[in-house]
Design a protein around this motif. Structure first.
Motif, PDB file in Angstrom:
ATOM      1  N   THR A   5       0.842  -1.186   0.000  1.00 32.39           N
ATOM      2  CA  THR A   5       0.000   0.000   0.000  1.00 32.39           C
ATOM      3  C   THR A   5       0.885   1.246   0.000  1.00 32.39           C
ATOM      4  O   THR A   5       2.043   1.202   0.400  1.00 32.39           O
ATOM      5  CB  THR A   5      -0.915   0.054   1.238  1.00 32.39           C
ATOM      6  N   LEU A   6       0.315   2.347  -0.433  1.00 30.63           N
ATOM      7  CA  LEU A   6       0.957   3.654  -0.310  1.00 30.63           C
ATOM      8  C   LEU A   6       0.428   4.311   0.958  1.00 30.63           C
ATOM      9  O   LEU A   6      -0.776   4.555   1.083  1.00 30.63           O
ATOM     10  CB  LEU A   6       0.627   4.532  -1.522  1.00 30.63           C
ATOM     11  N   HIS A   7       1.328   4.582   1.907  1.00 30.40           N
ATOM     12  CA  HIS A   7       0.863   5.201   3.156  1.00 30.40           C
ATOM     13  C   HIS A   7       1.743   6.350   3.610  1.00 30.40           C
ATOM     14  O   HIS A   7       1.464   6.954   4.644  1.00 30.40           O
ATOM     15  CB  HIS A   7       0.729   4.157   4.270  1.00 30.40           C
ATOM     16  N   HIS A   8       2.812   6.657   2.876  1.00 27.81           N
ATOM     17  CA  HIS A   8       3.629   7.844   3.120  1.00 27.81           C
ATOM     18  C   HIS A   8       4.135   8.367   1.783  1.00 27.81           C
ATOM     19  O   HIS A   8       4.224   7.617   0.812  1.00 27.81           O
ATOM     20  CB  HIS A   8       4.821   7.545   4.042  1.00 27.81           C
ATOM     21  N   THR A   9       4.500   9.644   1.745  1.00 28.43           N
ATOM     22  CA  THR A   9       5.111  10.207   0.553  1.00 28.43           C
ATOM     23  C   THR A   9       6.596   9.847   0.521  1.00 28.43           C
ATOM     24  O   THR A   9       7.108   9.202   1.441  1.00 28.43           O
ATOM     25  CB  THR A   9       4.934  11.731   0.517  1.00 28.43           C
ATOM     26  N   SER A  10       7.277  10.298  -0.510  1.00 30.31           N
ATOM     27  CA  SER A  10       8.676   9.909  -0.696  1.00 30.31           C
ATOM     28  C   SER A  10       9.633  10.634   0.232  1.00 30.31           C
ATOM     29  O   SER A  10      10.735  10.152   0.484  1.00 30.31           O
ATOM     30  CB  SER A  10       9.091  10.167  -2.151  1.00 30.31           C
ATOM     31  N   ASP A  11       9.248  11.805   0.718  1.00 30.86           N
ATOM     32  CA  ASP A  11      10.146  12.623   1.524  1.00 30.86           C
ATOM     33  C   ASP A  11       9.332  13.327   2.604  1.00 30.86           C
ATOM     34  O   ASP A  11       8.156  13.657   2.404  1.00 30.86           O
ATOM     35  CB  ASP A  11      10.860  13.659   0.639  1.00 30.86           C
ATOM     36  N   VAL A  12       9.962  13.585   3.740  1.00 30.82           N
ATOM     37  CA  VAL A  12       9.233  14.193   4.861  1.00 30.82           C
ATOM     38  C   VAL A  12       8.773  15.609   4.553  1.00 30.82           C
ATOM     39  O   VAL A  12       7.873  16.131   5.222  1.00 30.82           O
ATOM     40  CB  VAL A  12      10.091  14.203   6.143  1.00 30.82           C
ATOM     41  N   SER A  13       9.356  16.250   3.546  1.00 29.94           N
ATOM     42  CA  SER A  13       8.944  17.609   3.199  1.00 29.94           C
ATOM     43  C   SER A  13       7.730  17.630   2.278  1.00 29.94           C
ATOM     44  O   SER A  13       7.242  18.698   1.919  1.00 29.94           O
ATOM     45  CB  SER A  13      10.100  18.357   2.532  1.00 29.94           C
ATOM     46  N   GLN A  14       7.230  16.450   1.894  1.00 35.33           N
ATOM     47  CA  GLN A  14       6.091  16.363   0.979  1.00 35.33           C
ATOM     48  C   GLN A  14       4.802  16.011   1.735  1.00 35.33           C
ATOM     49  O   GLN A  14       4.807  15.157   2.620  1.00 35.33           O
ATOM     50  CB  GLN A  14       6.339  15.292  -0.077  1.00 35.33           C
ATOM     51  N   ILE A  15       3.726  16.675   1.343  1.00 33.33           N
ATOM     52  CA  ILE A  15       2.389  16.369   1.849  1.00 33.33           C
ATOM     53  C   ILE A  15       1.526  15.947   0.668  1.00 33.33           C
ATOM     54  O   ILE A  15       1.490  16.628  -0.356  1.00 33.33           O
ATOM     55  CB  ILE A  15       1.733  17.591   2.525  1.00 33.33           C
ATOM     56  N   ALA A  16       0.830  14.828   0.814  1.00 33.40           N
ATOM     57  CA  ALA A  16      -0.175  14.431  -0.168  1.00 33.40           C
ATOM     58  C   ALA A  16      -1.556  14.633   0.468  1.00 33.40           C
ATOM     59  O   ALA A  16      -1.933  13.903   1.385  1.00 33.40           O
ATOM     60  CB  ALA A  16       0.015  12.980  -0.593  1.00 33.40           C
ATOM     61  N   LEU A  17      -2.256  15.645   0.000  1.00 35.17           N
ATOM     62  CA  LEU A  17      -3.628  15.877   0.443  1.00 35.17           C
ATOM     63  C   LEU A  17      -4.558  14.990  -0.374  1.00 35.17           C
ATOM     64  O   LEU A  17      -4.497  14.996  -1.607  1.00 35.17           O
ATOM     65  CB  LEU A  17      -4.013  17.342   0.236  1.00 35.17           C
ATOM     66  N   THR A  18      -5.399  14.234   0.303  1.00 32.58           N
ATOM     67  CA  THR A  18      -6.353  13.377  -0.392  1.00 32.58           C
ATOM     68  C   THR A  18      -7.741  13.626   0.166  1.00 32.58           C
ATOM     69  O   THR A  18      -7.905  13.867   1.364  1.00 32.58           O
ATOM     70  CB  THR A  18      -5.979  11.887  -0.263  1.00 32.58           C
ATOM     71  N   PHE A  19      -8.743  13.545  -0.727  1.00 40.32           N
ATOM     72  CA  PHE A  19     -10.122  13.827  -0.347  1.00 40.32           C
ATOM     73  C   PHE A  19     -11.022  12.685  -0.816  1.00 40.32           C
ATOM     74  O   PHE A  19     -10.990  12.297  -1.986  1.00 40.32           O
ATOM     75  CB  PHE A  19     -10.582  15.153  -0.967  1.00 40.32           C
ATOM     76  N   ASP A  20     -11.809  12.167   0.095  1.00 37.44           N
ATOM     77  CA  ASP A  20     -12.667  11.011  -0.172  1.00 37.44           C
ATOM     78  C   ASP A  20     -14.139  11.405  -0.280  1.00 37.44           C
ATOM     79  O   ASP A  20     -14.573  12.435   0.253  1.00 37.44           O
ATOM     80  CB  ASP A  20     -12.531   9.983   0.955  1.00 37.44           C
TER      81      ASP A  20
END
Length: 254
Positions: free
Chosen positions: A33-48
């Motif tokens: 599964t994808l549960h973190h981004t590639s780098d700590v400086s990145q945020i992935a905002l997701t909307f369900d």
């Protein structure tokens, strides 16, 4: 010697592991599964649970104002009802993902039924997009995060490329004051202070994938004012703190 207590303990332990694998967002018992981004400086905002005419248009304006990209996991029946919102999401360069046709709990469904849910959602989104096939979803977010051993086969059957989970949830689907959600989202900054940009987390790598909701799986038109208010507060602060907003699709295979 009575072996039944040991058998019962073993069965209970196996059931506990299976339950953890079915619901925990970072568990990979039933596949990666994808549960973190590639780098700590990145945020992935997701909307369900969208698209939602009562929230999604304002959310798109808000994201555009702060130059923030996001990923929308759409419920197929709402995509069919509001094709103009599906096109608006794609036109603004955001990613879209599959959140099933009816927001079904997949954990107890057989592979064929899961594949039907996923394919129906794909079809609903693609019909809404028309010729804009470049925005076709490649990721599934299972409703409630529930998944079982039959899910991987269904995903392959439909042609999706992975399962998108999350590292941070804030229970925003419940009605609440915006201040409460603002406080919960502060964890993004608090966690990041422990890991310098470019660094590696111990135990779970990369930055936050945040799950929020622009819709409500039960009905269209849900009020998500607290989500908009919390993002109005945090989007400029996250950007000023040096975070980069990324979408989910590029994380596949990263």
């Amino acid at each position: 010697m009575n072996a039944w207590p040991f058998v019962a303990s073993a069965v209970g332990a196996c059931a506990g592991v299976a339950a953890w694998g079915a619901v925990h967002p970072t568990a990979e018992l039933f596949g990666p599964t994808l549960h973190h981004t590639s780098d700590v400086s990145q945020i992935a905002l997701t909307f369900d649970d969208g698209p939602n005419p009562a929230c999604t248009p304002e959310l798109l304006k808000l994201l555009e104002r702060y130059r923030a990209s996001a990923t929308f996991f759409l419920v197929g029946r709402f995509a069919r009802a509001h094709p103009e919102l599906v096109r608006a999401i794609a036109d603004r360069g955001h990613d879209m993902g599959n959140h099933t046709e009816t927001h079904a709990n997949l954990v107890w469904l057989p592979t064929r039924r899961i594949a039907d849910e996923l394919q129906a959602c794909q079809d609903s989104i693609l019909r809404s997009l028309g010729s804009e096939r470049d925005a076709e979803p490649i990721l599934l977010r299972p409703p409630y995060g529930y998944r079982g051993p039959q899910l991987s086969s269904a995903i392959r059957r439909v042609g999706l490329r992975g399962v998108a989970m999350w590292s941070l949830t804030c229970y925003d689907w419940k009605p609440q004051p915006a201040a409460r959600l603002i406080e919960r989202l502060e964890r993004v900054v608090v966690r990041n202070r422990r890991f310098p940009p470019g660094g590696e987390r111990r135990g779970n790598h990369g930055g936050e994938i945040i799950v929020l909701h622009d819709g409500d799986a039960r009905r269209s038109g849900a009020d998500r004012g607290h989500v908009l208010a919390a993002l109005e507060y945090w989007l400029p602060r996250w950007r000023d703190a040096g975070f980069e907003f990324v979408t989910m699709n590029p994380l596949v295979g990263a």
